[in-house]
Each structure stands twice: as structure tokens, then as C-alpha cells.
Design a protein around this motif. Sequence first.
Motif, PDB file in Angstrom:
ATOM      1  N   SER A  62       0.810  -1.212   0.000  1.00 56.84           N
ATOM      2  CA  SER A  62       0.000   0.000   0.000  1.00 56.84           C
ATOM      3  C   SER A  62       0.843   1.262   0.000  1.00 56.84           C
ATOM      4  CB  SER A  62      -0.919  -0.012   1.219  1.00 56.84           C
ATOM      5  OG  SER A  62      -0.178  -0.313   2.384  1.00 56.84           O
ATOM      6  N   MET A  65       2.786   2.267  -3.763  1.00 50.78           N
ATOM      7  CA  MET A  65       2.146   2.651  -5.017  1.00 50.78           C
ATOM      8  C   MET A  65       2.688   3.959  -5.563  1.00 50.78           C
ATOM      9  SD  MET A  65      -1.846   3.285  -5.855  1.00 50.78           S
ATOM     10  CE  MET A  65      -2.459   2.197  -4.610  1.00 50.78           C
ATOM     11  N   ASN A  69       4.862   4.572  -9.008  1.00 47.19           N
ATOM     12  CA  ASN A  69       4.380   5.469 -10.052  1.00 47.19           C
ATOM     13  C   ASN A  69       5.448   6.469 -10.456  1.00 47.19           C
ATOM     14  OD1 ASN A  69       1.894   4.506 -10.533  1.00 47.19           O
ATOM     15  ND2 ASN A  69       0.803   5.940  -9.183  1.00 47.19           N
ATOM     16  N   PHE A  75       4.039  -1.797 -10.802  1.00 47.60           N
ATOM     17  CA  PHE A  75       3.404  -1.987  -9.501  1.00 47.60           C
ATOM     18  C   PHE A  75       2.475  -3.184  -9.560  1.00 47.60           C
ATOM     19  CE2 PHE A  75      -0.149  -1.267  -6.577  1.00 47.60           C
ATOM     20  CZ  PHE A  75       0.546  -1.123  -5.383  1.00 47.60           C
ATOM     21  N   GLN A  77      -0.553  -5.034  -7.433  1.00 47.71           N
ATOM     22  CA  GLN A  77      -1.445  -4.908  -6.296  1.00 47.71           C
ATOM     23  C   GLN A  77      -1.172  -6.069  -5.328  1.00 47.71           C
ATOM     24  OE1 GLN A  77      -4.073  -6.129  -4.624  1.00 47.71           O
ATOM     25  NE2 GLN A  77      -4.790  -4.209  -3.735  1.00 47.71           N
ATOM     26  N   GLU A  78      -1.127  -5.776  -4.025  1.00 48.53           N
ATOM     27  CA  GLU A  78      -0.575  -6.783  -3.112  1.00 48.53           C
ATOM     28  C   GLU A  78      -1.423  -8.044  -2.979  1.00 48.53           C
ATOM     29  OE1 GLU A  78      -1.357  -3.670  -2.002  1.00 48.53           O
ATOM     30  OE2 GLU A  78      -2.421  -3.735  -0.086  1.00 48.53           O
ATOM     31  N   VAL A  79      -2.730  -7.896  -3.041  1.00 52.04           N
ATOM     32  CA  VAL A  79      -3.566  -9.089  -2.929  1.00 52.04           C
ATOM     33  C   VAL A  79      -3.369  -9.975  -4.157  1.00 52.04           C
ATOM     34  CG1 VAL A  79      -5.897  -9.963  -2.772  1.00 52.04           C
ATOM     35  CG2 VAL A  79      -5.273  -7.882  -1.563  1.00 52.04           C
ATOM     36  N   TYR A  80      -3.230  -9.307  -5.262  1.00 51.88           N
ATOM     37  CA  TYR A  80      -3.017 -10.028  -6.501  1.00 51.88           C
ATOM     38  C   TYR A  80      -1.692 -10.790  -6.437  1.00 51.88           C
ATOM     39  CZ  TYR A  80      -3.140 -11.030 -11.445  1.00 51.88           C
ATOM     40  OH  TYR A  80      -3.186 -11.681 -12.646  1.00 51.88           O
ATOM     41  N   GLN A 482       0.279   8.274   3.923  1.00 52.78           N
ATOM     42  CA  GLN A 482       0.253   8.959   2.640  1.00 52.78           C
ATOM     43  C   GLN A 482       1.079  10.239   2.679  1.00 52.78           C
ATOM     44  OE1 GLN A 482      -3.293   9.042   0.538  1.00 52.78           O
ATOM     45  NE2 GLN A 482      -2.685  10.649  -0.857  1.00 52.78           N
ATOM     46  N   LYS A 485       4.586   9.481   2.352  1.00 58.70           N
ATOM     47  CA  LYS A 485       4.850   9.139   0.959  1.00 58.70           C
ATOM     48  C   LYS A 485       5.017  10.408   0.136  1.00 58.70           C
ATOM     49  CE  LYS A 485       1.907   8.138  -2.150  1.00 58.70           C
ATOM     50  NZ  LYS A 485       0.604   7.695  -2.639  1.00 58.70           N
TER      51      LYS A 485
END
Lengths: 973, 452
Positions: A62, A65, A69, A75, A77-80, A482, A485
Motif C-alpha cells: 500500500s 504505489m 508510479n 506496480f 497490487q498486493e492481494v493479486y 500517505q 509518501k
Amino acid sequence: MKLGLDIGSTTIKCILIDENKNILFETYKRHFSKIQSTTIELFNMVKPYLENNSVELAISGSAGMGMANRLKIPFVQEVYATRVAVLENIPDTDVVIELGGEDAKILFLKGSLEVRMNGTCAGGTGSFIDQMANLLNIPVEKLDDIAKNYTQTYSIASRCGVYAKGDVQPLINQGAEKSDIARSVFESVANQTVGGLAQGRPIKGNVVYLGGPLTFMSQLRDSLDCILKLKGNCPNHSLYYVSLGTAYLASEIFNLDKVSEDLKIDGTRCKYNAIEPLFNSELEIEEFQSRHAKASLKTTDPTTYKGDAYLGIDSGSTTIKLCIIDKEDNLIYTKYQSNNGDPVESARLFLIEFKENYPDINIKKSCSTGYGEELMKAAFNIEYNVVETMAHYRAAKHFDPLTDFIIDIGGQDIKCFKIENGVIDDIFLNEACSSGCGSFLQTFFDALGYTPQEATKLALTSRAPVDLGTRCTVFMNSLVKQAQKDGAKVEDIFAGLSISVVKNALYKVIRCNSASDLGAHIVTQGGTFLNDAVLRSFEQLLDTKVTRPSQAGIMGAFGCALYAKHMDSVEDIPSTFIDLDHLRNFFHKSVSTYCKGCTNNCHLTINQFSDGRKFTSGNNCERFVRPEHFIEDKENYNLYEFKRNYIRALKPIENAPRGKIGLPLALSMVELMPFYFKFFSELGYEVIKTAWSTRLTFIKGQSQIPSDTACYPAKLVHGHIQELIDEGIKTIIYPSSSYNIDEHKGDNNFNCPLVAYYPELIKHNTEDIINHNITFIDDFVSLHDRKMFVTRMVEILKQLGTFTKKEIKKASVAAYKALEDYSDSVNLQGEKIIEKGRSKNMPIIVLCGRPYHIDPELSHGIDSMLLQLGCVVVTEDSLSKLVPKSKRDVLNQWTYHTRMYDAAKFVTTQEDMNVLQLVSFGCGLDAVTTDEVKSILAEKGKIYTQVKIDEIANLGSVRIRARSLLEALKEAK
Amino acid sequence: MAEVPRVEFTKGMKKTHTLLLPNMLPVHFKMVREIFVNFGYKAELLTNEGPNVISEGLKYVHNDMCYPAQLVIGQMIDALNSGKYDKHKVALIISQTGGGCRASNYIFLLRKALIKAHMEYIPVVSLSMGLEKNPGFNLTNKMLLQAFAAIAYGDLIALLANQTRPYEIKKGETNKIIEKWTQIIATKFANNSGYIGWAMKRNIIDITKDFDNVKVKKTDKIKVGIVGEIYIKFAPLGNNHLQDFLESEGCEVMIPGLLGYFLYSMQNAHYDKEYYGGFKRKFELPFRSAVITIVEQIELMIYKNVAATTSNFVLPEGFKHEKTLSKGIIDHGVKMGEGWLLSAEILELNELGYPNVVCAQPFGCLPNHIVAKGAIRSINAREPGINIVPIDYDPSTASVNQENRIKLMLSVAKEQLDKKIEEKASHNRARSVRSNLNASVAARTKLDNWEL
């Protein structure tokens, strides 16, 4: 070679694999929000394995990302990523449960792929466990070991970290065993994962556990195993599955030196939402600090003072404050410290130290307040106790006699009171949700590795504080993430957090817009205001100057000491306070048990002291605490009790020709129970209704709840339906309706959307109904038009068999009669209770809620608690009929709400009645009603008190509210 | 607090006061503003955004109130305080639906907010079916007709633009056509034409041609539909510019239009009659039936004319078909918020080749507990291929969380898309070998794209 990087909320994990998917290197590091530099460190660790420092790279997580970018790195997605890694390594997996720092996920891999992630409001995750460990003062690594020795567990609200804290804190204060609490924390996380995420889809088959908490905490795995009734598999590299999947998917070659260079440049950019700095120059800081330095109480040197003194103890949620004053109200000694989860022991050590060091000072009278008020009083034979709001007022008044507004932000609560004509006129307390308090700041300071002093100092120098809004801690975590980040520096975050605490207090708790709304003499109290950044931000946002006593943190204890001194002057009773010898030999232990006095089975904590005395807390009645105040015929004092008994007493007919049908006692059906019970009895059914809810009811249905932000009353419906199914009922009736009974008092007679359509939701989310094992009748029908009701029922009941219209009409007539009888007896009993209250000079509290709030699991025994406090309790619907229809300032279109407005209106005409409004957390409609009820009461100068209820079962803060209300009423007389 | 006094919008104010409109749908509302101007009102669309809008919202609206209320009211207060307007020469317009949802209370909350902000003298006009009246504000039949036409045009323009923009070769061309047509329509309305009959038909054809003529490079994109609570679904301010985000992630987006929502609201009276009995006003139902029939015809007329002009666009079948879709999923009696329409829209999107759906709602949205999160399971049981992600919006949710969730949905979507492309490719290889046809690669690619 391929490198996968998983940048999570607290750690970065990286894994390096070769072309054959062999793992060459894996490691993880906590990043303490320094994502860029931590990433570079990890790169340096990987480089020795690489040629030319180049590798196929991909990023996940999370917090990764934004970085991905900007640097144009692919990137994933972490669940994927998890899914890819699991399918590769454990292909026969059915379900994956992965808990991370701030995320909880369930992946259903077999059948139709479904992925569930925790909602924005659900905190049952790694940081939640961290927070709880912090609260218990145990390193998080030890939590697991400690939990192994548990003997029993407590129910802890699992919905969100903030609530759980509200449950855990009292357990600590009441002296529950840490091992039991630790295990309960794990169970609550497991419950949250299953209840919040599964959303009706059963978790079975081969289950894989992944992520940090499940890797490191065996007790958490065990808790999940117990709930799921299976043995989950926590594979090798379970910590690294996200990075592993990411590595599998990496296909673009990057030079890590080049990426590191880019990362360094990247760190300097700033593009978060910045707000005005707290100070523009050093000079301003100096001016500010010297101004506030002036506000200080006089002190007396304890080494030279001899004679009588007065002790105040404020036993708060996370801290304990003690204060000793002389006869002239000068401070002799103060102490402000963390209670380390054991307030009694903390206080004892302090008292021994004090008495040993200053044998010439005689503590003549003492007084306690705060969460641990009763416990302290019992443990040390303290003479007096006072509700904390009153203690704070006394302190502020002493400090500035003209005080007209007090705001106290402590470790876990915010208390604000408006004072008019020397009487507390309005009280604002934070709800369990708005947790922007001291412990909230503390958590963040700790997480980022600073002491409060360092953090405050830094915050004052921030040039561009981060705008963090005003939401709860769980939201705040991701916002901070965020901001980091986006390049916010640590001082900007500290400043932003301090400002957010103030905004939360101003806009969420007090809901004011300008200083003039508050008053001209504002006194700020509580340890949190010792933080200059918070104080400055308060003055800045309100554009005013306030008084902050330099002893702001101990004002509650100071107020207690003042109270003890005051009482000493008005009544002549002997001092009972514990002496040094007893203190030295004093010890206590606490035992937890369940009350067997009635069917409620309240959870009791019994504290046993070394001298054999006992202190019992936790039950909702006086049966054991103060038997002399115990009332046997509660329904004659408490209309809630009367209603419950009335519905409980409904008996099904015998030898019913048409068999059994079930009715859930929840939401709309609570009030309509007498109606439908009669209706179906008349039609020849043996009607089985569910019993009043317990915690177990919720647990039975929790895995079927599709929306974790719905209100608790709605969530309970699932349990009621499940209870009926478990009882073997084959037909369940639970009608939907947009419209409620029309009492002709409002602009319309709507139900709220949840009350109206929850049956629809049940239909879609209950396994046995989906599989057609149960006949579930949720058709639309309203009671407001009697003729139409019959017409509809003729249509609807075709699903059950043959009924003649005449038959249905006859049943409906009887049913309407039953409903009227119910309503009439409620009104009559209401009158009797009011009369009783008046004759015995007991305050009359109108506990304003919805009909379903009479369920003891929803109102958490607040009605009984009011009885304990010496009040009689009536309901909104017993009074609303007494006033004519009138125009409101809002669209008055919900039947249940109209009653609250009318009841409030009626209360304004009665000297001895006051309103306490119950609001279920997540009830959006009450955003409208609370304001309106409040303004109806304010118009006639009545105090408004609101209580937000959810899964929380502890009455601590509710009791403060109610006591403050009663005290304020007493003082007003 | 005394009863909130209502400041009326007087006849004189029509000349002196500027009406400020919230901007829920950028394309539609631009035309609606023009209608107000054409009928002699001064009107302006609020486009201010930024953190101040949210902080004003939090300051003046109960924080537990739904996010759209905070946004709409925050945006208005922010605009009033911006110094751009003479506070004594403006009035505010807000819609009032009267449904069972808390949204019906927006107008009261706005008035309360104005009192708190010491601007209680500013008139607030209710845009509703006669819930409140103002002497200076009168929705004439002609205005209503034009407003409906504006909605219809807006839906059409958005529909065509959304299918063109992601593929355009010259960036910005599609948006220029949107700009061009909103202007043209407004001018036509001013000249009292373009909102009925032939004129409308001609405009539809011209609009279609314009979008069809944009040079595009068709590639395989993930097709995503957006449904949800009406404000959050449409307003970029409410959904953090969701559509832009999805397009930047390489998706094509379809958002079911506003006309459907209007028809849904009209239709619900019929279901009310069925379930709860008669109406006080005798002509209510026949009137509603007539309106529904007319609007449905207009809708069909639009799609027919687009289809006659080009076959390059995916077109919905219309409300009549749509309303049959949610049968067996959610009862037509569920009428608060987006009610049964939401499920119907998801199923329709799937039929049209948009199986990936973002369901956007304010945090804690009451009806959406039932109609969105509550119904997903049944929708998936019927159509396992649908890939839905519910996203909550509120003043403080970090957009990174929302984007992360959406990205997960997109990863699954991408996988399904790749599988489809792979299947199609192998199918085509087989076919081309078998039939030995020398069909041009270009033609085949085009065909594939449209079938996907």
C-alpha cells in the motif's frame, strides 16, 4: 534474477529469486516511515547477489504505489501478488487469510475468485495488536508468550482498534490478568477477520495463513483455528508471499544504483496538503511560552511543611494523577505518571514514597475520581469520590472564578463543559469513535520513535504542517502514511497530528465554529494541553487566548483535593485513609467471574484486598455492589424493563393446527412483535420469537454481515435469524416496509433504510435462505393502512397455504388490537413510573431511542444503570403522544424520530424530566435527530445528553455522562 | 435555537441575485445553468474544489452526516467566503428529493449551516417537485422540458465521449467536442429549439457523427462501470476524480446516466401503490405513467438514432429493459437511495461488456448497506463473472486506500481480459486456418475489439 519489494505500512519486505523461482535472499526491515532510505538499504543488501547491480524489479504494497508510479517501476497490487504466489506454491489452497500491519484480507481462490479487504473502519490488524501491546505495556513480541497462559477470555469489541481500547482499558483498570487480555486481543482480531471479512462466505477447506502477525503469533493462529474449526497452514516464507508474487511478476530490468539515485532525489519533493504553520518565528514561540508560563499555582515546599493536607487521586484510563494540597490550596506535591496497566499498584507505590519521605504531613481527607474512582476508593479507604467532570470544574473555578468554558483533553477522553451562572450547563464528551486524545498522540510519537517532549519541540518548528483531518486513529494511520509518501517531514506530521487533535475536539466533540461560541474565559486542562503544539493550535484555530495552568495535567486530581478539603470543612467525619503500615503490606488480586443473580449473567470483576475486603465491579445492578439499593420490581421504575417483560411474556398458542413459524426480535419487529405475534397466533400458528439478544446472538450471525459499517442493531438481526434456523424453524416471517405506523405527527412516516429493507439483505446473505432450506417471507407490507394490510397479506400468505380473506381480516383486527393494548399499557405504566419518581423525589430520565433499543444487548443496561444512579426511566414513545403535532426545523419524516422530537418537546415543559438520547454508532439519520433534539431542549434551557452505543459493553463513560447530568441538575437547584 | 426562519427568494431577487448551483454532473449541469440564464435568472455553477471545501463542510455540517452533504454545503460556504460574490446578492439552489434517506434533509442542514456561518439572510431555493415554494422562483413547463432535454443530451454526450476519449489519437479532442456541443445546445435552448422532436433528433445524429469522427486507435482496454450513490457516483469532487483515475490506469469507463435515475424515481410510486395502497392525489399515478412512457420513448429514440448513424458505440437498451434486470435479486419495493436501480445498473453494465464495476458510496451510506454491499452476493451468484469493488468515500479517507482497492479489482479484470484475448486469438487462429480467408488483419482487429 527477479526482485520483489513489498512496501507495507510499517515494514518493507524484499525477496530475490532466480530464473527457476528459487529463493536466493529474503529479508524485511521496519521502515519507520523512512521509505526511501530503507529501500536503498535493502538494495545494498541485495546487490552482492546481482550482476551489474541490475535485476528485474517490481513493487507492491500500500505504501509502495506512489513510489512505483514516480519511478516508473511496475506496480503489483498486493492481494493479486499473494494470489499469484499461493497458486504457484500451494495450488490446492481454498482460502488465504493474510493479516498485515494495517490490512486484513481474505482470498477465496476456489470457485469464483473473491477477495475481501478490511473496510476503512476496521482495525483488527497488526497495528491494532501493537496498540494493544502498548496499552498493556508489554513488548509486542512477548504478547504471544503471555497469551499462552490464559485461563479465560473477555469479549473485546473487534470492529475497530479504538473500541477495543475502550474495552481493554477498563479490564486493565479492573486488574484483569494480562495473559487473559492478551489472548482476548488475539481472539478479537480473529473474530474481526472472520466476522468482518468473510461476509457470509464460509471459510473451509485448505486455509493458508500469511503475513506478519500470523507468522509470529501462534496464539493468533490458534484463535483463528478455534473459530474456523480447522487447522490452518502457515507455510515457509509466510511473511514474504506478497513480495514473492511480486517477484514472480517482475519482468522489467532496473539498475538498482540508478533507482537508488532517483529515490534520493525523490525524497525532497513536497506535495501534500499543508496548512498554516503554528509559529512563524522563534520570537513568536518565546512570546507564547512566556505568556503561558505565568499561569501557575502556588506551591509549598513539602520538606518544610507540617500539618494537615488533602489528597486527590485522578485514576485515568492510561495515567494516574495524584495531588496533595495544604490548607491554603497550595500544591505540596503532585504526580503524573502512566498507570502501567495497574493503577492500584502505581498509587500505592507513590503513597508509600510520599509518606516515608514526609512523615510530618498528615493526609486528613482524600477524594478520588476518574475511571478507577471506585477501585481507588475501595482500595485505600478514601473518604470521598466525585464524578470527574465536577472535579475538573472545581479545579478550573479555583483557578479562574470567571471560568465559563473548560476543555480537558486527557489520555483517552475529551471533556468539555460550558458554565453558565456558576452551574455546568452543557457537557461534551468524546464518543468512543473520536479518539483524538493524548494516547493517540502518544501512539504516533512512539511509532515514529520520539518522546513527547522531542515531538512537541519539533512540531513547533514545522513550516508546513500536514492537514490530517479529524477522523479516528485508524484513518489517521493511513493519512500519515500517505503524507510520508508525499514527502512530509516528521515535524510536519507532529504538527499536523497536534492540529488534528484540536480540530477533532472543536469540530467533532464540541462542534463549535468560533471562540465566542465557547466563552470568554476558557481554561484548558489535561495532559494533552501540556503539549505546546496542541495548545497553540487551539488558540490559533479559535483565534483567542486561553488559560493553561502549568499543572494542566493534574487538574482533575487538584479538583479532588479541593473537594476533599471542602467536604472536610462542611462535615465532621473521621479520616479513614489507609496508613503507612497497611500500605506497605497492601496487596490485591482480581478475579473475574459471571454474576448468577439473574439471567443477564453480567461479567463481574471482584478485587480482593489484603485485609479481606472485596470490591466488585462490572454488573449492571446493585445486587452485589450496594444490596441496600437493589430494586426487585424494576418494571415499576424502568419502562424499558416493563417493555421487555411485556414482550417476553407473549406465549404461543398450544396445539397450533398450522405448525410453527419464527419471528426475529430485532429492528422493526421489536415494536411490532405484539402485532405479528397475535396475527400469526390467530391464524393458527405456534409463533416462536427469538429471545432478547446477548453477545452470543451477535457472534452467531456475524459471519453473514455484508457491510461492516452498518449499525449494531442491524448486525444483530443476522444472529436472530440464525437462532431461529438453529431451533429448526422452517418458516421465518420478517416483512420489509418503506413505511412505519402513521401516528400523524410528522411530514411522513418512513422507516430508516436499514429498518425498512434489512429483510432484503438477510435474504441475500443467509446461507440457509439462499439454499432454500428455509421459507423466508420478507415481502413488503405496512401497517399504516389497515385495509391494505389485509389485501397484501392475502397475497403474501399464498406462499404458506390457503387462507380466506375473512380469516386474515379477523386475525388482523385482533393484531391491531394487541398492538394498541401494548401501546396503552406502555403509556399507563409510563404515567405510573413518573408518578412514582415524583413521589419519591427521583429524577425522571427520558431515555430517548428507537423501539429496538430496549434490547439489553443494544442499550448495554444503560437503563438499569440509571436506576442504580437513583433515577426512574421512561421511554420516548410514552410521552410523544402528549404533545400536538408541530413543525420542526428538519424534514420530520421518520416515525421513530418524530417521537423523539415530540418527547423532547414534552420534556421542555416538565421541570423534573431530562433527556438522555441513545444513538447507535453508524446511524446516519441520527446526525439529523441529535442536532434537532438538542436544539429543542436548548430552546428551553434543558441540558442535552447523548450516548453513542455500539458493540462496546463497558458503561464507564456512559456513567460519567449520566452522573455529570445528575450532578449538574443538583447544582442547578 | 428558535425555528429556522425561511428566507424566500422574492420576485425582485430574480433580477438582483445570482443563483449558485452545485455541480453534480459537469456536462449536464452546464446546460442546466444555461437554461436558468435563458429564463432570465442569473446563475452560476460552483466549481471550487480543494481542502477548504471539505474543511468548511466539516465545520458547518454534523460530521456524522453523509459526505455529499458535507461536500455540497462546504462547497457553497467556501464559495460564499471566497470574496467572489456579493453575499447579499446571491441565492443557493439545492435539490430536495423527499425520499426515506437522510439526503432529503440537505436543505435544512444548509439553512442551519448558513445560520452558523452568520449568512442566514441568503435565500435557499429548493429544487424539488413542489416541496417548497418561492415567489421569485418558478419552474415553468418549458424550463422543465428543457431540463429533461439537457439530461438526455448530457447522458448521450457522456456515453459517447467515454467510449471515445480513452482511444483518441489526438489528446483532448473528445473533450473539445463535449465543450462544443454543450455550447451549441445551450444556444439552441436560448432560441427555444432543440429540445423536442425533429430538432432533437438532428442534434443527436450530429453529436454522434462528431464523436464517431474522432480519430481513434482501438486497443484492448479494461472496461469498468461506475455505479453508486448518486452524488458520489457522478461528481468528481465526491469520488476523487474516479473516472480520470480509471482512464489514467488504462480503462474505458461507462457510467449509467441520470435519466435512468429519474425514471426510477418516477416508477417507484407504482410499486408503492402495489405494496401500500392508494395515493391522496388522484392523478398522481396516471401522470407519472405518462411521463415515464414519454421519457422512455425519448430514450429509445436517442439510441435508435445513434445506432442508425454508426455501429461503433455500445448502447444500453433503455430503462424498460433495465428495470427487469434486478428481478430476483432485489425487490422493487427497495426504493430509498438508489434502491433496486443499483443492482439493475450493475447487471446492465455486465450485459454491455462492462463486467468490472466500482460501486461508489459515502462512508456509512444507509441504503447502500442494503442495495450495494448487501446485494453483491446475490449478483455474483447469478453472474459470477462480475467483478465488483465497493468503495467508500469520506472526508478523511486517504485516496491511496481507495486506489489500492480499485487496483486490486483492475488486476483481476486484467487477468480476465488477458484470458479473453488469448481465447479469442487462438479461436481466430483456428478459424483463419480453417476457412483460409484472407481477411485483412485490420478488419479482424476491429471486430475483436467490439466483441470484447
